[in-house]
Scaffold this motif. Structure first.
Motif, PDB file in Angstrom:
ATOM      1  N   ARG A 106       0.926  -1.203   0.020  1.00  0.00           N
ATOM      2  CA  ARG A 106       0.028  -0.156   0.048  1.00  0.00           C
ATOM      3  C   ARG A 106       0.901   1.101  -0.030  1.00  0.00           C
ATOM      4  N   ASP A 107       0.070   2.424  -0.402  1.00  0.00           N
ATOM      5  CA  ASP A 107       0.822   3.593  -0.285  1.00  0.00           C
ATOM      6  C   ASP A 107       0.487   4.072   1.069  1.00  0.00           C
ATOM      7  N   THR A 108       1.270   5.248   1.605  1.00  0.00           N
ATOM      8  CA  THR A 108       1.363   5.603   2.992  1.00  0.00           C
ATOM      9  C   THR A 108       0.893   7.149   2.998  1.00  0.00           C
ATOM     10  N   ILE A 109       0.323   7.406   4.248  1.00  0.00           N
ATOM     11  CA  ILE A 109       0.088   8.580   4.738  1.00  0.00           C
ATOM     12  C   ILE A 109       1.258   8.983   6.089  1.00  0.00           C
ATOM     13  N   GLN A 144      -0.565  17.282   1.738  1.00  0.00           N
ATOM     14  CA  GLN A 144      -2.082  17.456   1.929  1.00  0.00           C
ATOM     15  C   GLN A 144      -2.542  18.509   2.837  1.00  0.00           C
ATOM     16  N   ALA A 160       0.919  12.579   1.570  1.00  0.00           N
ATOM     17  CA  ALA A 160       0.621  10.968   0.953  1.00  0.00           C
ATOM     18  C   ALA A 160       2.067  10.756   0.089  1.00  0.00           C
ATOM     19  N   ARG A 162       3.264   7.955  -2.470  1.00  0.00           N
ATOM     20  CA  ARG A 162       2.480   6.969  -3.523  1.00  0.00           C
ATOM     21  C   ARG A 162       3.398   6.161  -4.238  1.00  0.00           C
ATOM     22  N   GLU A 210      -2.236   3.764   3.300  1.00  0.00           N
ATOM     23  CA  GLU A 210      -3.469   4.656   2.902  1.00  0.00           C
ATOM     24  C   GLU A 210      -4.563   3.748   2.233  1.00  0.00           C
ATOM     25  N   ARG A 275     -10.715   9.878   2.561  1.00  0.00           N
ATOM     26  CA  ARG A 275      -9.666   8.929   2.088  1.00  0.00           C
ATOM     27  C   ARG A 275      -8.664   8.881   3.402  1.00  0.00           C
ATOM     28  N   VAL A 276      -8.202   9.991   3.945  1.00  0.00           N
ATOM     29  CA  VAL A 276      -7.300  10.007   4.923  1.00  0.00           C
ATOM     30  C   VAL A 276      -7.873   9.243   6.275  1.00  0.00           C
ATOM     31  N   SER A 279      -8.099   5.812   5.911  1.00  0.00           N
ATOM     32  CA  SER A 279      -6.679   5.175   6.225  1.00  0.00           C
ATOM     33  C   SER A 279      -6.368   4.999   7.838  1.00  0.00           C
TER      34      SER A 279
END
Length: 360
Positions: A106-109, A144, A160, A162, A210, A275-276, A279
């Motif tokens: 996954r992508d990351t916050i 963000q 974010a 990605r 994310e 979306r955050v 997450s």
């Protein structure tokens, strides 16, 4: 039979082949979200399937060479070579079968938070470090929300990070960035220090995987949301536009609050905030599941308690130390310029060793 020795690998191969068939179907090809989810699982299984096929190949070649060894010395020599090779490919397969973090691809916050002015300046250094590291990995970084100080420091920022396409789990953003969560301590002479004395301050980093926009693991009832609209603000709280486009989204059942102001419109900020929020709820859900399974790794912190530090950045000695792995190097300037891989690798190797020990 090969399946009797490694049934989990055989099952993974069947699922892998099934996913390939699904990904080729018109229904999935026309559905980007479904294609992304299947692609992530396909990449996750890829390492197991590759190791399994390599093991099967060596096993089959060895059986054939042993059958012919009595008639041809070359086959006897080949059989001996394959016998020596077999334990290595078998160990690779056993390692590949060790359960990975399901979020690795996954992508990351990421959130970076600081208290005082010097800590905020250091938080800005961390932001630059992660941005440069992401660039070296070919990842994108999207700011963000951000609150800066008068001296150019970062009071708090949310980004974010990605990857492009669907990376293999070991190449995913979360696979590396999950080790960055915690308190980062800095030792240096602050710009605000007139006596030239070294001081210590800290910035906190929180990271979580994310969630996908249509992630079916997390469902949010609109009635559980409180949404406030306000003007975007810049350094010192000054307004940077004349429209109420910034969004503060509060999830009433958990009290989680997300601020989003960097998109161009209120609608975009709402979508980004949602979306955050998903997450964060996904991360909370996985933490609860891990705790229930008695496998919780307390790698992240939600405070700036210096006793919970994970890393120290010492400027006078150009030294960086990771306190979880005892990694130490004297190239802090390079690390802050994005040369972070060796530090992260020390965490990855320690984590893999721990998982391997728990598997045996």
């Amino acid at each position: 039979m090969a399946d009797e020795q490694f049934p989990a690998a055989a099952t993974a191969l069947e699922e892998y082949q099934s996913i390939e068939e699904q990904m080729a179907s018109p229904e999935v090809v026309s559905n980007p979200d479904k294609l992304r989810k299947l692609g992530r699982r396909h990449a996750e299984l890829g390492a197991i399937v590759g190791a399994y096929k390599a093991w099967l190949q060596v096993k089959d070649d060895l059986a054939a060479a042993q059958e012919m060894a009595g008639e041809d010395a070359d086959f006897a020599e080949e059989a001996k070579r394959l016998e020596d090779e077999l334990p290595g490919v078998e160990e690779k397969l056993r390692t590949a079968l060790i359960p990975r973090d399901p979020d690795d691809a996954r992508d990351t916050i990421m959130e970076i938070k600081a208290g005082g002015e010097e800590a905020a300046l250091f938080a800005g250094d961390l932001l630059r470090m992660y941005t440069r590291y992401a660039e070296k990995r070919g990842w994108s970084v999207n700011v963000q929300s951000e609150n800066t100080t008068e001296l150019g420091g970062v009071k708090d920022v949310q980004i974010a990070i990605r990857a492009k396409g669907t990376p293999a789990p070991e190449d995913g953003v979360w696979a590396s960035m999950k080790y960055e969560g915690g308190v980062h301590r800095v030792q240096r002479i602050p710009v605000t220090e007139s006596q030239g004395r070294i001081q210590t301050s800290a910035a906190g980093v929180i990271v979580f995987p994310e969630a996908d926009e249509d992630d079916d693991e997390i469902e949010i009832d609109p009635k559980d949301l409180k949404i406030d609209i306000f003007m975007s603000s810049g350094p010192g709280g000054q307004s940077v536009n004349t429209t109420y486009s910034a969004v503060r989204m509060t999830h009433l059942p958990t009290g989680i609050t997300v601020n989003m102001q960097d998109e161009k419109s209120q609608i975009q900020n709402r979508a980004a905030a949602l979306r955050v929020l998903k997450s964060r709820l996904l991360a909370m859900k996985h933490e609860q599941e891990a705790a229930e399974a008695a496998d919780m790794r307390h790698s992240q912190v939600r405070s700036l308690d210096r006793s919970e530090r994970i890393r120290t950045y010492n400027f006078p000695e150009n030294r960086i130390v990771d306190h979880r792995t005892n990694y130490k190097a004297y190239n802090l300037d390079a690390v802050l310029d994005g040369d972070l891989q060796a530090v992260i690798d020390s965490d990855i190797q320690a984590d893999e060793a721990d998982r391997l020990a728990n598997q045996k």
